[in-house]
Motif scaffolding. Structure first.
Motif, PDB file in Angstrom:
ATOM      1  N   VAL A  29       0.837  -1.199   0.000  1.00 35.67           N
ATOM      2  CA  VAL A  29       0.000   0.000   0.000  1.00 35.67           C
ATOM      3  C   VAL A  29       0.872   1.249   0.000  1.00 35.67           C
ATOM      4  O   VAL A  29       0.587   2.218  -0.714  1.00 35.67           O
ATOM      5  CB  VAL A  29      -0.961  -0.008   1.212  1.00 35.67           C
ATOM      6  N   ILE A  30       1.941   1.220   0.745  1.00 31.33           N
ATOM      7  CA  ILE A  30       2.846   2.371   0.772  1.00 31.33           C
ATOM      8  C   ILE A  30       3.456   2.586  -0.612  1.00 31.33           C
ATOM      9  O   ILE A  30       3.576   3.720  -1.084  1.00 31.33           O
ATOM     10  CB  ILE A  30       3.924   2.172   1.847  1.00 31.33           C
ATOM     11  N   ALA A  31       3.813   1.504  -1.285  1.00 32.48           N
ATOM     12  CA  ALA A  31       4.346   1.619  -2.641  1.00 32.48           C
ATOM     13  C   ALA A  31       3.300   2.183  -3.594  1.00 32.48           C
ATOM     14  O   ALA A  31       3.606   3.024  -4.447  1.00 32.48           O
ATOM     15  CB  ALA A  31       4.824   0.264  -3.131  1.00 32.48           C
ATOM     16  N   THR A  32       2.059   1.744  -3.434  1.00 30.67           N
ATOM     17  CA  THR A  32       0.986   2.258  -4.287  1.00 30.67           C
ATOM     18  C   THR A  32       0.741   3.739  -4.023  1.00 30.67           C
ATOM     19  O   THR A  32       0.517   4.506  -4.956  1.00 30.67           O
ATOM     20  CB  THR A  32      -0.305   1.450  -4.043  1.00 30.67           C
ATOM     21  N   ILE A  33       0.783   4.135  -2.758  1.00 31.43           N
ATOM     22  CA  ILE A  33       0.622   5.556  -2.428  1.00 31.43           C
ATOM     23  C   ILE A  33       1.754   6.366  -3.042  1.00 31.43           C
ATOM     24  O   ILE A  33       1.536   7.449  -3.582  1.00 31.43           O
ATOM     25  CB  ILE A  33       0.553   5.756  -0.901  1.00 31.43           C
ATOM     26  N   SER A  34       2.957   5.828  -3.006  1.00 32.01           N
ATOM     27  CA  SER A  34       4.095   6.530  -3.600  1.00 32.01           C
ATOM     28  C   SER A  34       3.904   6.716  -5.100  1.00 32.01           C
ATOM     29  O   SER A  34       4.144   7.796  -5.633  1.00 32.01           O
ATOM     30  CB  SER A  34       5.386   5.768  -3.328  1.00 32.01           C
ATOM     31  N   TRP A  35       3.486   5.650  -5.784  1.00 32.89           N
ATOM     32  CA  TRP A  35       3.237   5.768  -7.220  1.00 32.89           C
ATOM     33  C   TRP A  35       2.091   6.733  -7.505  1.00 32.89           C
ATOM     34  O   TRP A  35       2.139   7.517  -8.462  1.00 32.89           O
ATOM     35  CB  TRP A  35       2.921   4.404  -7.819  1.00 32.89           C
ATOM     36  N   ALA A  36       1.037   6.672  -6.701  1.00 33.04           N
ATOM     37  CA  ALA A  36      -0.121   7.546  -6.928  1.00 33.04           C
ATOM     38  C   ALA A  36       0.240   9.010  -6.730  1.00 33.04           C
ATOM     39  O   ALA A  36      -0.178   9.869  -7.518  1.00 33.04           O
ATOM     40  CB  ALA A  36      -1.261   7.148  -5.982  1.00 33.04           C
ATOM     41  N   THR A  37       1.034   9.300  -5.705  1.00 33.43           N
ATOM     42  CA  THR A  37       1.414  10.701  -5.485  1.00 33.43           C
ATOM     43  C   THR A  37       2.358  11.189  -6.579  1.00 33.43           C
ATOM     44  O   THR A  37       2.264  12.339  -7.010  1.00 33.43           O
ATOM     45  CB  THR A  37       2.066  10.885  -4.102  1.00 33.43           C
ATOM     46  N   ALA A  38       3.252  10.318  -7.046  1.00 31.78           N
ATOM     47  CA  ALA A  38       4.139  10.707  -8.140  1.00 31.78           C
ATOM     48  C   ALA A  38       3.343  10.989  -9.412  1.00 31.78           C
ATOM     49  O   ALA A  38       3.581  11.988 -10.104  1.00 31.78           O
ATOM     50  CB  ALA A  38       5.173   9.616  -8.397  1.00 31.78           C
ATOM     51  N   LEU A  39       2.379  10.133  -9.702  1.00 34.65           N
ATOM     52  CA  LEU A  39       1.549  10.331 -10.884  1.00 34.65           C
ATOM     53  C   LEU A  39       0.703  11.591 -10.758  1.00 34.65           C
ATOM     54  O   LEU A  39       0.581  12.372 -11.708  1.00 34.65           O
ATOM     55  CB  LEU A  39       0.653   9.105 -11.094  1.00 34.65           C
ATOM     56  N   ALA A  40       0.132  11.812  -9.586  1.00 34.18           N
ATOM     57  CA  ALA A  40      -0.691  12.996  -9.377  1.00 34.18           C
ATOM     58  C   ALA A  40       0.120  14.279  -9.525  1.00 34.18           C
ATOM     59  O   ALA A  40      -0.337  15.255 -10.133  1.00 34.18           O
ATOM     60  CB  ALA A  40      -1.343  12.942  -7.994  1.00 34.18           C
ATOM     61  N   GLN A  41       1.337  14.289  -8.988  1.00 30.99           N
ATOM     62  CA  GLN A  41       2.174  15.486  -9.105  1.00 30.99           C
ATOM     63  C   GLN A  41       2.611  15.697 -10.551  1.00 30.99           C
ATOM     64  O   GLN A  41       2.690  16.830 -11.010  1.00 30.99           O
ATOM     65  CB  GLN A  41       3.380  15.407  -8.180  1.00 30.99           C
ATOM     66  N   ALA A  42       2.892  14.614 -11.256  1.00 34.50           N
ATOM     67  CA  ALA A  42       3.267  14.746 -12.662  1.00 34.50           C
ATOM     68  C   ALA A  42       2.130  15.328 -13.485  1.00 34.50           C
ATOM     69  O   ALA A  42       2.349  16.214 -14.327  1.00 34.50           O
ATOM     70  CB  ALA A  42       3.674  13.380 -13.216  1.00 34.50           C
ATOM     71  N   ILE A  43       0.916  14.882 -13.226  1.00 31.55           N
ATOM     72  CA  ILE A  43      -0.241  15.409 -13.952  1.00 31.55           C
ATOM     73  C   ILE A  43      -0.456  16.877 -13.596  1.00 31.55           C
ATOM     74  O   ILE A  43      -0.695  17.717 -14.477  1.00 31.55           O
ATOM     75  CB  ILE A  43      -1.495  14.566 -13.645  1.00 31.55           C
TER      76      ILE A  43
END
Length: 106
Positions: A29-43
């Protein structure tokens, strides 16, 4: 039309990633949160950069058409760019909260 489409896509992305915030604290879950925040910031950065580019383009065209209005155009441009930049900063703050002080992690 474009604004409505962007609002709909933004809402869909937020709803798709909302379940990540309510998950328990295992490493996956922590890895998924990390990917989600990276994707959100990129967008957020991409669309804020696109908006800034379009704003600067319009200001340059407006100044080229009417050089006497360049003072008002510049003031409006700087104010608009500040508002656009604040959107990216708000996204960054939310992402940092999710990464480091996630209130939903047990």
């Amino acid at each position: 039309m474009r604004k409505a489409l962007m609002t709909a896509l933004n809402t869909a992305a937020l709803l798709a990633l909302a379940s990540v915030a309510f998950a328990a604290g295992d490493p996956a879950v922590i890895a998924t949160i990390s990917w989600a925040t990276a994707l959100a910031q990129a967008i957020a950065a991409a669309f804020c950069g696109l908006g800034m580019g379009l704003a600067i383009k319009a200001a340059c065209e407006g100044t080229a058409r009417n050089p006497e209005a360049s003072g008002k155009i510049t003031v409006t441009l700087i104010l608009g760019l500040a508002f656009l930049e604040s959107l990216a900063i708000y996204g960054l703050v939310i992402n940092l909260i999710l990464l480091f002080a996630n209130p939903y992690m047990g």
